[in-house]
Write a protein that holds these residues in place. Structure first.
Motif, PDB file in Angstrom:
ATOM      1  N   ASP A 235      -0.611  15.629  19.228  1.00  0.00           N
ATOM      2  CA  ASP A 235      -0.152  14.513  20.089  1.00  0.00           C
ATOM      3  C   ASP A 235      -0.992  14.332  21.463  1.00  0.00           C
ATOM      4  N   GLY A 236      -2.081  15.179  21.462  1.00  0.00           N
ATOM      5  CA  GLY A 236      -2.875  15.141  22.610  1.00  0.00           C
ATOM      6  C   GLY A 236      -2.203  15.738  23.834  1.00  0.00           C
ATOM      7  N   GLU A 237      -0.970  16.406  23.723  1.00  0.00           N
ATOM      8  CA  GLU A 237      -0.440  17.187  24.906  1.00  0.00           C
ATOM      9  C   GLU A 237      -0.269  18.567  24.440  1.00  0.00           C
ATOM     10  N   ASP A 238      -0.734  19.494  25.155  1.00  0.00           N
ATOM     11  CA  ASP A 238      -0.392  21.006  24.689  1.00  0.00           C
ATOM     12  C   ASP A 238       0.593  21.514  25.844  1.00  0.00           C
ATOM     13  N   VAL A 239       1.423  22.613  25.042  1.00  0.00           N
ATOM     14  CA  VAL A 239       2.525  23.127  25.689  1.00  0.00           C
ATOM     15  C   VAL A 239       2.601  24.845  25.367  1.00  0.00           C
ATOM     16  N   SER A 240       3.070  25.216  26.135  1.00  0.00           N
ATOM     17  CA  SER A 240       3.398  26.770  26.106  1.00  0.00           C
ATOM     18  C   SER A 240       4.690  26.807  25.190  1.00  0.00           C
ATOM     19  N   THR A 241       4.725  27.826  24.763  1.00  0.00           N
ATOM     20  CA  THR A 241       6.062  27.932  23.776  1.00  0.00           C
ATOM     21  C   THR A 241       7.175  27.846  24.744  1.00  0.00           C
ATOM     22  N   THR A 242       7.205  28.414  25.870  1.00  0.00           N
ATOM     23  CA  THR A 242       8.375  28.348  26.865  1.00  0.00           C
ATOM     24  C   THR A 242       8.773  26.901  27.376  1.00  0.00           C
ATOM     25  N   GLU A 243       7.451  25.943  27.443  1.00  0.00           N
ATOM     26  CA  GLU A 243       7.638  24.905  27.785  1.00  0.00           C
ATOM     27  C   GLU A 243       8.181  23.998  26.451  1.00  0.00           C
ATOM     28  N   LEU A 244       7.894  24.314  25.425  1.00  0.00           N
ATOM     29  CA  LEU A 244       8.166  23.505  24.219  1.00  0.00           C
ATOM     30  C   LEU A 244       9.928  23.818  24.090  1.00  0.00           C
TER      31      LEU A 244
END
Length: 322
Positions: A235-244
């Protein structure tokens, strides 16, 4: 001028969505390989029933008049493989059968072969802030990743030998309407408001929405610059598991209850109960850089991460009420 496509794996998670996107489009003529004919056919799609894609020999009618093969079918990664020799099983389907299909495609005059591989060819983890790139040396860890790497190598060699245009796409974790496995479990936990011990994870993960992956696949079927190239997909956007989990909870219309359990404690606990691989996916980082697709193809993911999660959540609720 229409592009005539043959799609393998058309009844799978990605394949079904690809067929839905293609139905009725005037610029594509679609033939889909399936193990059994669907009860309801997609508009404008021709179905060919075969036991599996390895049955497509050089003169097979399924290849007649085809310009591009989109190869999605494979022996997929499984957590608890019961095969005595998993690598041999993966090689048989993902390498030998794939190469046989590609050779049949060459004999039939197919111009391009789009192979959907896996980020597992790059490896299992990245250092936060240092994403995988297409130019990184392959470092697969498990038999599935090894088989995908070997399939890529075999297809590249075939391209040099025959002039077949080979395009390789390596997606990260794919989510979207109808997603199963761990992603579906996360939605169930969140909807039930189960307290989860994932409130202090500082990793970075790349994901790819189903719509975004299908968009890249379709771009690679026709774009001249895609020929003999490899592209990472996200998606071109990275997140932490917490943020997800927080973003997914928002899309589901619920509040996430996330306890800030230290990451090291989660990893140790999971290892003790034989779930080290799961803890790696929840706590480790895996990022990819999609700047090559953006630069070479002019491609942009149509959906943001938030939009992809919203579409996924809406479908999840529709399925629960039907």
């Amino acid at each position: 001028m229409k592009t005539r496509l043959l799609v393998t794996g058309s009844s799978g998670f990605v394949g079904r969505h690809l067929i839905r996107q293609l139905q009725g489009r005037p610029d594509h003529q679609v033939r889909a390989l399936v193990r059994r004919l669907p009860e309801v056919s997609a508009t404008g799609v021709e179905y060919v029933a075969l036991p599996d894609f390895s049955a497509v020999y050089p003169e097979h009618p399924a290849l007649h008049g085809i310009d591009v093969v989109v190869h999605l079918a494979s022996r997929v990664h499984v957590m608890n493989d019961t095969e005595v020799d998993p690598l041999a099983a993966f090689r048989r389907v993902n390498v030998e059968h794939t190469l046989a299909l590609a050779r049949s495609a060459v004999s039939a005059g197919v111009r391009r072969f789009v192979f959907v591989s896996s980020v597992k060819v790059n490896g299992e983890q990245t250092v936060s802030g240092r994403p995988f790139r297409e130019t990184d040396p392959p470092a697969p860890v498990d038999p599935y990743g090894v088989s995908k790497m070997e399939a890529e190598d075999a297809l590249k060699a075939l391209a040099l030998e025959t002039g077949l245009e080979v395009v390789i796409i390596r997606p990260v974790l794919v989510y979207g309407p109808g997603v199963k496995a761990n992603f579906e479990s996360m939605m169930k936990w969140l909807v039930k408001r189960v307290p989860l011990p994932f409130g202090a994870i500082r990793n970075q993960r790349s994901l790819v929405a189903l719509d975004n992956l299908v968009s890249l696949i379709l771009t690679c079927t026709t774009h001249p610059a895609a020929s003999n190239e490899t592209f990472l997909a996200s998606d071109g956007e990275d997140v932490s598991t917490t943020e997800l989990l927080r973003k997914l909870a928002k899309a589901l219309g619920v509040s996430a209850t996330l306890a800030p359990v230290p990451q090291w404690m989660l990893v140790c606990g999971a290892t003790l109960v034989g779930k080290k691989a799961l803890s790696q996916r929840l706590c480790g980082s895996l990022q990819v850089d999609i700047s090559k697709a953006r630069k070479v193809l002019g491609w942009q993911p149509p959906l943001t991460l938030e939009q992809g999660l919203e579409v996924t959540a809406q479908h999840y609720f529709r399925e629960r009420t039907e």
